[in-house]
Scaffold this motif. Structure first.
Motif, short mmCIF file in Angstrom:
data_model
loop_
_atom_site.label_atom_id
_atom_site.label_comp_id
_atom_site.label_asym_id
_atom_site.label_seq_id
_atom_site.Cartn_x
_atom_site.Cartn_y
_atom_site.Cartn_z
N ALA A 333 -5.30 15.38 22.24
CA ALA A 333 -6.02 14.90 23.42
C ALA A 333 -7.27 15.75 23.68
N ALA A 334 -7.16 17.05 23.45
CA ALA A 334 -8.33 17.93 23.63
C ALA A 334 -9.39 17.62 22.58
N PHE A 335 -8.98 17.47 21.33
CA PHE A 335 -9.94 17.15 20.27
C PHE A 335 -10.69 15.85 20.56
N ALA A 336 -9.98 14.87 21.13
CA ALA A 336 -10.58 13.55 21.38
C ALA A 336 -11.75 13.62 22.36
N GLN A 337 -11.82 14.70 23.14
CA GLN A 337 -12.89 14.83 24.14
C GLN A 337 -14.12 15.57 23.59
N LEU A 338 -14.09 15.93 22.33
CA LEU A 338 -15.19 16.70 21.74
C LEU A 338 -16.14 15.77 20.98
N PRO A 339 -17.44 16.11 20.94
CA PRO A 339 -18.37 15.33 20.13
C PRO A 339 -18.27 15.65 18.64
N GLN A 340 -17.66 16.79 18.30
CA GLN A 340 -17.51 17.18 16.90
C GLN A 340 -16.44 16.33 16.21
N LYS A 341 -16.57 16.20 14.90
CA LYS A 341 -15.48 15.64 14.10
C LYS A 341 -14.47 16.75 13.84
N VAL A 342 -13.22 16.35 13.59
CA VAL A 342 -12.13 17.31 13.37
C VAL A 342 -11.38 16.94 12.10
N TRP A 344 -7.92 17.98 10.34
CA TRP A 344 -6.68 18.64 10.77
C TRP A 344 -5.64 18.52 9.66
N ARG A 345 -5.26 19.66 9.11
CA ARG A 345 -4.17 19.65 8.11
C ARG A 345 -2.85 19.54 8.87
N HIS A 346 -2.21 18.36 8.73
CA HIS A 346 -1.02 18.06 9.54
C HIS A 346 -0.07 17.22 8.69
N ALA A 347 1.15 17.72 8.53
CA ALA A 347 2.12 17.03 7.68
C ALA A 347 3.26 16.40 8.46
N GLY A 348 3.27 16.54 9.79
CA GLY A 348 4.37 16.03 10.58
C GLY A 348 4.09 14.65 11.15
N GLN A 349 4.81 14.33 12.22
CA GLN A 349 4.65 13.04 12.89
C GLN A 349 3.24 12.93 13.47
N ARG A 350 2.65 11.73 13.38
CA ARG A 350 1.30 11.52 13.89
C ARG A 350 1.26 11.81 15.39
N PRO A 351 0.36 12.69 15.83
CA PRO A 351 0.33 13.06 17.25
C PRO A 351 -0.11 11.88 18.13
N ASN A 352 0.40 11.85 19.35
CA ASN A 352 -0.12 10.92 20.34
C ASN A 352 -1.51 11.37 20.76
N ASN A 353 -2.26 10.50 21.38
CA ASN A 353 -3.59 10.81 21.94
C ASN A 353 -4.62 11.15 20.87
N LEU A 354 -4.38 10.77 19.62
CA LEU A 354 -5.30 11.12 18.55
C LEU A 354 -6.60 10.33 18.69
N GLY A 355 -7.73 11.03 18.69
CA GLY A 355 -9.03 10.38 18.85
C GLY A 355 -9.60 9.88 17.54
N ASN A 356 -10.63 9.03 17.65
CA ASN A 356 -11.27 8.49 16.45
C ASN A 356 -12.05 9.54 15.68
N ASN A 357 -12.31 10.67 16.33
CA ASN A 357 -13.08 11.73 15.67
C ASN A 357 -12.22 12.67 14.82
N THR A 358 -10.91 12.43 14.79
CA THR A 358 -9.98 13.37 14.12
C THR A 358 -9.39 12.74 12.87
N LEU A 359 -9.49 13.46 11.76
CA LEU A 359 -8.93 13.04 10.49
C LEU A 359 -7.74 13.92 10.15
N LEU A 360 -6.57 13.30 9.98
CA LEU A 360 -5.37 14.04 9.57
C LEU A 360 -5.27 14.02 8.05
#
Length: 535
Positions: A333-342, A344-360
């Motif tokens: 949710a915090a990442f989703a409020q940023l203008p930067q792209k993100v 994120w190395r993440h191997a677990g369950q897809r987080p809620n609140n994931l923004g369009n700027n974040t790539l897992l």
């Protein structure tokens, strides 16, 4: 007539001459005892470099190892099967440990619950080293395997003493030892290799700087005593049993551990606090760092789509694949409020609140991303590999330490103004977002990390080359006894000069008593003479 030699040709001539006349070492045989997980990432880099120099490398591994593969183009392996998997090789061990620790930190715990958790932790620590001792027994009891190791005529044993299996095997084979080390059984390696005054050297597990108040120095000494007793009672008892069985009662396990020829410390004082050292300790902090390479096409396109805002990288290392979902949702949710792209190395369950700027992603070329010109910040757990790669590339950190030395690592960067610390137990989308924005918007974080990067890179030799040189040095000279002190064999009262102080105190008391007695005797004689005269 003067002949002018082109500059490039002259350079090649000098380099060729240096190569031909420099110190050489025969293609040697190296026996390696690694520790799994992130430690193996470091050791594997050394193995690849040694292999490229023509050395034959043999790695001892267990059949249940996470990362140490049985087949590799850089080494051959000896696989030992244990009755059960080592505890640190169980996939969910560290995650379960983290979940319990977070529960206690978030909601508090009764003394009974806290003591139970701590007892479970000490039990797990004991089991890790019990499994390590079983690996030693499997090798020693397998006469065919032990004989094959002796017949191989290795030149040196390269090992990680975090789980010091190789220490006993090296001494059984009568081979010199090189440590690829930061941690040993009792904590940070300097504490058994070099003088470590607790007045200004923080003890392992105590998150404090080298400028301690009186109360902090009291706590630091208590931590040191506690660590020493935990090591003696919980850890070393397993290896002491092997010492009695295979080496006899006169050989001490800690004497073998402290008798390494070379300590290659994964430390750089750009990052660590200054402390005493010894002539057989060489510093290779950041030896895994290297210039970045071009990114894969998909990642490069995603990074370029960030425009002038750039991108943020997030990774929590190899031990913890994913945080609990309630925490990852707040981070997303915090990442989703940023203008930067993100990314994120993440191997677990897809987080809620994931923004369009974040790539897992499940894997990423971390070093290459940290070296990309559009990188703005690194969200990391504070492990040594990520810390040094960030320093090398000059990327400021938002640190979320999870366990072990990560809290101490985060503090070291924070006091240097190159990182912002976020407590994972108190993490919310708001305080995490504030921390990220502070690092992004305050240029001092990047400037301070760039300064550390310049200091770290300003070395006469790359740390990996230093590691290879001293490993080959031991191979050339069959050890490095002239660099190694044997002060660890002294009794504690001799090492700390307690006997000398007692002798000097006794001499002072005797001298004082003699002087006082003499003066008293003279005074009495004078008194008696005067008395006789008066009579």
């Amino acid at each position: 007539m003067m002949v002018r030699i082109p500059g490039v040709f002259l350079f090649l001539l000098v380099m060729t001459w240096s190569f031909l006349t420099g110190p050489s070492v025969h293609a040697g045989k190296i026996l390696v005892f690694p520790v799994d997980g992130s430690h193996w990432v470091n050791m594997n880099l050394m193995i690849q470099s040694l292999h490229s120099r023509g050395h034959e490398v043999t790695v001892v591994r267990t059949s249940t190892s996470w990362y140490v593969k049985e087949r590799s183009p850089h080494y051959r392996s000896i696989t030992v099967t244990l009755p059960q998997a080592n505890l640190i090789e169980e996939e969910d061990f560290f995650l379960n440990f983290l979940v319990k620790m977070l529960e206690i930190k978030r909601h508090g715990a009764s003394p009974v619950v806290f003591v139970k958790f701590y007892w479970e932790m000490l039990t797990a620590l004991s089991k890790i080293h019990k499994d390590g001792s079983l690996l030693v027994e499997e090798i020693f009891e397998n006469r065919t395997l032990l004989q094959s190791m002796q017949d191989a005529q290795f030149d040196v044993v390269l090992l990680d003493p975090g789980v010091p299996v190789g220490v006993l095997v090296a001494n059984k084979l009568k081979l010199p030892m090189v440590f690829n080390v930061k941690w040993i059984t009792s904590g940070e390696g300097h504490f058994v290799a070099a003088p470590s005054p607790t007045s200004y050297v923080p003890t392992s597990g105590y998150t404090v700087t080298d400028k301690m108040t009186f109360l902090e120095r009291v706590k630091n000494n208590l931590f040191y005593v506690f660590n020493t007793w935990i090591d003696k009672l919980i850890v070393c008892s397993h290896y002491d049993r092997l010492m009695d069985k295979y080496f006899g009662p006169d050989v001490k396990f800690y004497h073998l551990l402290q008798g390494a020829d070379i300590w290659l410390m994964r430390v750089d004082f750009v990052f660590e606090f200054p402390r005493p050292t010894m002539p057989n300790i060489f510093y290779i902090g950041g030896f895994q760092c290297k210039p970045s390479k071009p990114l894969p096409t998909e990642l490069e396109e995603f990074v370029q789509s960030s425009g002038e805002h750039g991108f943020i990288l997030m990774s929590l290392g190899t031990l913890i694949k994913a945080l609990p979902s309630e925490i990852t949702s707040e981070i997303a949710a915090a990442f989703a409020q940023l203008p930067q792209k993100v990314i994120w190395r993440h191997a677990g369950q897809r987080p809620n609140n994931l923004g369009n700027n974040t790539l897992l992603v499940k894997w990423m070329p971390q070093n290459d991303l940290l070296g990309h010109p559009k990188i703005k910040a690194f969200v990391a757990h504070g492990g040594n590999n990520g810390i040094y790669e960030s320093i090398y590339h000059g990327v400021p950190i938002i640190s979320i330490p999870l366990m072990f030395d990560q809290f101490e690592n985060a503090l070291r960067l924070e006091v240097r103004g190159a990182a912002k610390l976020v407590d994972v137990a108190k993490l919310t989308r708001q305080n995490f977002l504030e921390a990220v924005r502070e690092v992004l918007n305050d240029p001092s974080y990047r400037n301070n990390m760039k300064r550390l990067s310049a200091l770290h890179r300003d070395q006469p030799m790359h740390p990996l080359d230093t590691a290879v040189f001293w490993t080959e040095f031991v191979m050339r000279h069959k050890g490095a006894a002239h660099l190694r002190t044997e002060s660890y064999k002294m009794p504690w009262y001799s090492y700390h000069s307690v006997d000398v102080l007692c002798f000097l105190l006794a001499a002072l008391i005797t001298l004082t008593a003699a002087v006082v007695g003499s003066i008293r005797f003279i005074c009495l004689r004078l008194y008696r003479r005067r008395k006789l005269k008066h009579e």
